[in-house]
Design an enzyme around this catalytic site. Structure first.
Site, PDB file in Angstrom:
ATOM      1  N   CYS A  70       2.150  -3.339   6.163  1.00  0.00           N
ATOM      2  CA  CYS A  70       2.839  -4.447   5.502  1.00  0.00           C
ATOM      3  C   CYS A  70       3.979  -3.896   4.678  1.00  0.00           C
ATOM      4  CB  CYS A  70       1.850  -5.219   4.642  1.00  0.00           C
ATOM      5  SG  CYS A  70       0.786  -6.242   5.646  1.00  0.00           S
ATOM      6  N   HIS A  80       0.820  -1.207   0.000  1.00  0.00           N
ATOM      7  CA  HIS A  80       0.000   0.000   0.000  1.00  0.00           C
ATOM      8  C   HIS A  80       0.852   1.254   0.000  1.00  0.00           C
ATOM      9  CE1 HIS A  80       0.567   0.585   4.408  1.00  0.00           C
ATOM     10  NE2 HIS A  80       0.531  -0.726   4.473  1.00  0.00           N
TER      11      HIS A  80
END
Lengths: 339, 215, 162
Positions: free
Chosen positions: B186, B170
């Site tokens: 992440c 992301h």
């Protein structure tokens, strides 16, 4: 008779196991209390002398690793800055024990000068720098480009050969030295500048706007760099060679300067052998202690740490690992196993 | 407009007040499937938590230095279009074929170190919504329980969802965290870079996540 | 005169105000976001503190197109409700922006005709929220500080059942 034969065999075994080579380099280094290491006179990221007199860099760290293996103290090194002309004589004459100075491994230097390269720790090679607005993504797209190159270097020949081989029409513009070559590129006399890859990253930092220049991923020549020793002391050569392999193996095994303490308690057989917990006879076979490899990593980190700190992503140079990545991670670094 | 990560045009008041958020920034996503993956301790983290609502413009990219997007030599047997993430290096590679890859600098959160292996991009989203996990709400009770996607959202400009896992690639509203192990999330890229990646990668693309060996 | 005044406030407010300008899409948004702190005097408020007490599902949005969707999300967030309790001095116990401590806040009417929620201070202070609407089922508010508002957007509180 049989007793006599066994006694003879036993004596032979003892002799082979305990007698060091006569006037071996390792013994001399131990007696002297420090390693004498030849480095370049100042090369960004590879060997640099700081204002306080201390040395730092990729080539410097290799000698520190070797000193750590021998003395368990990476500070026990005397650095000798050497010019390109003097470097091999300094090694031949015994002024230095090892040359750790961006030197390319060639047949002539081994067979002609009586030296041995103890492996490769940096795969360099000729590369190309272009401006960011140039959309080329490969050196094959440099047709009709003007290419700045320093006169009298292997890079001038290399570029010429590369373009001919690939049917590329390019205009080579030569300059007497490094700064004028860079100026030619910066002022737009050329669209492309070519030099060894590590040199291009260093030169790029001198540009007023470094981010406007891009270095292509193509490496079109072989410049394998590594530590060099004399060819009259195989035992010393073997030790130096395995220190290089140990640093690479450490990265592959995941042993770092941060976890080397706990690595002794690892359950993995190859980590245990690396640490000298299992196979404790391996270090003594090289003439050093069982924890030799662990000492090197504790002192300077594994290969990846040394690379990133001095020339990679944690340094100003920011050279991508490229060929110098592990064989299993996209590069060609491959060290034989420690066992 | 492009900026270098260390010089944000404006650091929010929140940055000054972010005490005690290191653990709080726990998870943009809950952890699952960790039992199957190789575990590795998170390397030294940047002392920073999520800063919800911190506004980064969509155009921010890592402009210069090793974490800037660049073509690099990369030997791979994977087909072009495959993503290879090296968490310990903080790089994401898009395989281009012919021994080269496009390399992006990434930030890796604790969750990014929980799983390694092969997945596929299962979904892509622009300006994804954000639901802070309950652990984070416990530490930062003033947060909305749901934040619609937008420039101040910690998920950033784009998200690539990985298989049926809770992991994703992301954007971020904190581009200065690229190149570091951050405490949550992440695999995060600067917004401009995740937009670039989003355009190049199709749903179904292979994603290989590697951590480097552990002792 | 008008032009120079509004550009000065944009510079002061920085990016969030520009965002508001873009997202709001109408001139009044700017006026609302650059309330000068402390310049208002207090008037009787149209809402009462007690109206805030209870359990709420909370979500935020920045663009009007997201509002319906976010309202539904706020309702779903009653799994993890935001609980507002009565304070010792007849106010309500709530958080300020970016601060995990509870403070006693109260509703304050402003001389600009708006309703604010914040600590003991003149209405429209930087730490205040502006209350846009309150019904039995839902309330909508946003932070007065344009920078904080830019980061969090507009909050929707939906009253949780029971």
């Amino acid at each position: 008779m049989s007793i006599g034969f066994r006694a003879f065999a036993l004596a032979g075994t003892l002799l082979a196991a305990t007698l060091p080579a006569l006037s071996g380099t390792l013994d001399e280094v131990r007696k002297r209390g420090s390693l004498s290491c030849g480095v370049s006179m100042g090369l960004l990221g590879f060997s640099e002398q700081k204002p306080d007199g201390s040395w730092a860099g990729f080539d410097v760290d290799f000698c520190r690793a070797l000193a750590a293996v021998i003395f368990d103290d990476p500070r026990k090194v005397t650095f000798q800055p050497l010019s390109a002309l003097d470097r091999f004589d300094a090694l031949k004459s015994g002024r230095i024990d090892i040359l750790s100075r961006n030197s390319t491994w060639t047949l002539e230097r081994e067979a002609g000068l009586g030296l041995l390269f103890a492996g490769v720790n940096f795969y360099d090679g000729q590369g190309f720098m272009i401006r960011r607005d140039n959309k080329a993504v490969s050196a094959l797209e440099l047709n009709r480009a003007r290419v700045c190159v320093q006169a009298g270097t292997t890079n001038a020949l290399g570029a010429s050969e590369f373009f001919t081989t690939n049917s590329i029409t390019a205009e080579l513009k030569t300059y007497p030295d490094g700064p004028s070559t860079l100026r030619g590129f910066e002022t737009g006399e050329c669209e492309v500048m070519t030099a060894d890859n590590s040199g291009l990253f260093a030169e790029r930092l001198r540009l007023a706007r470094a981010s406007e220049a891009v270095i292509l991923p193509d490496i079109v020549s072989k410049e394998p760099l590594g530590p060099v020793v004399r060819n009259d002391d195989v035992r010393w050569y073997t030790l130096v060679k395995w220190v290089n392999f140990a640093l690479i193996n450490a990265e592959e095994l995941g042993v770092t300067s941060a976890n080397v303490g706990e690595a002794k308690r690892s359950a993995k057989p190859d980590v245990r052998r690396f640490m000298g917990v299992d196979g404790a006879d391996l270090g003594p076979k090289l003439g050093v202690t069982a924890d030799w490899a662990a000492r090197a990593v504790a002192a300077v980190g594994n290969y990846g740490e040394i690379y990133e700190r001095n020339v990679g992503s944690k340094s100003r140079l920011g050279i991508p690992r490229g060929l110098n990545q592990l064989w299993s991670e996209g590069g060609i670094l491959y060290a034989p196993p420690i066992r | 407009m492009t900026i270098r990560p260390p010089s944000l045009p404006r650091l929010s008041a929140f940055t000054r007040r972010r005490t005690g958020l290191i653990l709080a920034g726990l998870a943009v996503m809950a952890i699952s499937g960790a039992a199957n993956g190789r575990q590795q301790a998170t390397p030294i983290s940047m002392d920073i938590g999520d800063e919800p609502g911190r506004v980064a413009t969509a155009e921010q990219i890592v402009e210069d230095g090793p974490f800037a997007r660049q073509l690099v030599f990369f030997r791979s047997a994977e087909p072009p279009g495959t993503i290879v993430i090296h968490t310990s290096e903080r790089f994401l590679y898009v395989v281009q074929g012919n021994n080269r890859a496009l390399r992006y600098g990434i930030g890796v959160g604790r969750e990014g170190f929980q799983w390694s292996g092969l997945v596929r991009v299962s979904r892509k989203a622009e300006w994804p919504d954000w639901t802070p996990p309950p652990e984070m709400i416990a530490r930062q009770p003033y947060l909305p329980r749901f934040m619609a996607g937008g420039p101040g959202n910690p998920m950033g400009a784009r998200a690539l969802y990985l298989g049926s896992t809770v992991y994703r690639i992301h954007g971020t509203n904190q581009p200065e965290t690229i190149g570091h192990a951050v405490s949550s999330g992440c695999f995060r890229l600067a917004n401009g870079d995740v937009i670039d990646l989003f355009e190049r990668i199709a749903v179904g693309a292979k994603v290989i996540i590697r951590h480097g060996a552990s002792i | 005169m008008m032009v120079s005044a509004s550009s000065a406030s944009l510079i002061r407010a920085g990016i969030p105000a520009i965002l508001l300008l873009l997202l709001g899409g109408c001139g009044t948004t700017i006026d609302e976001s650059v309330t000068t702190p402390g310049a208002l005097t207090e008037r009787p408020a149209t809402f009462r503190n007690e109206q805030l007490i209870g359990k709420w599902g909370v979500a935020s949005y920045r663009e009007e197109k997201d509002r319906r969707r976010v309202e539904a999300q706020a309702r779903a967030q009653c799994r993890l409700p935001y609980v507002i309790a009565k304070g010792p001095s007849d106010g309500v116990m709530m958080h300020l922006a970016d601060d995990a401590k509870l403070y006693e806040l109260r509703i304050k009417g402003g001389s600009d005709g708006k309703t604010y929620l914040g600590p003991e201070a003149p209405p429209g202070e930087w730490q205040d929220r502006e209350i846009l609407s309150i019904t039995d089922k839902e309330m909508i508010m946003r932070f007065v500080d344009p920078e904080v508002h830019g980061r969090y957007g507009t909050f929707i509180y939906v009253r949780c059942p029971g």
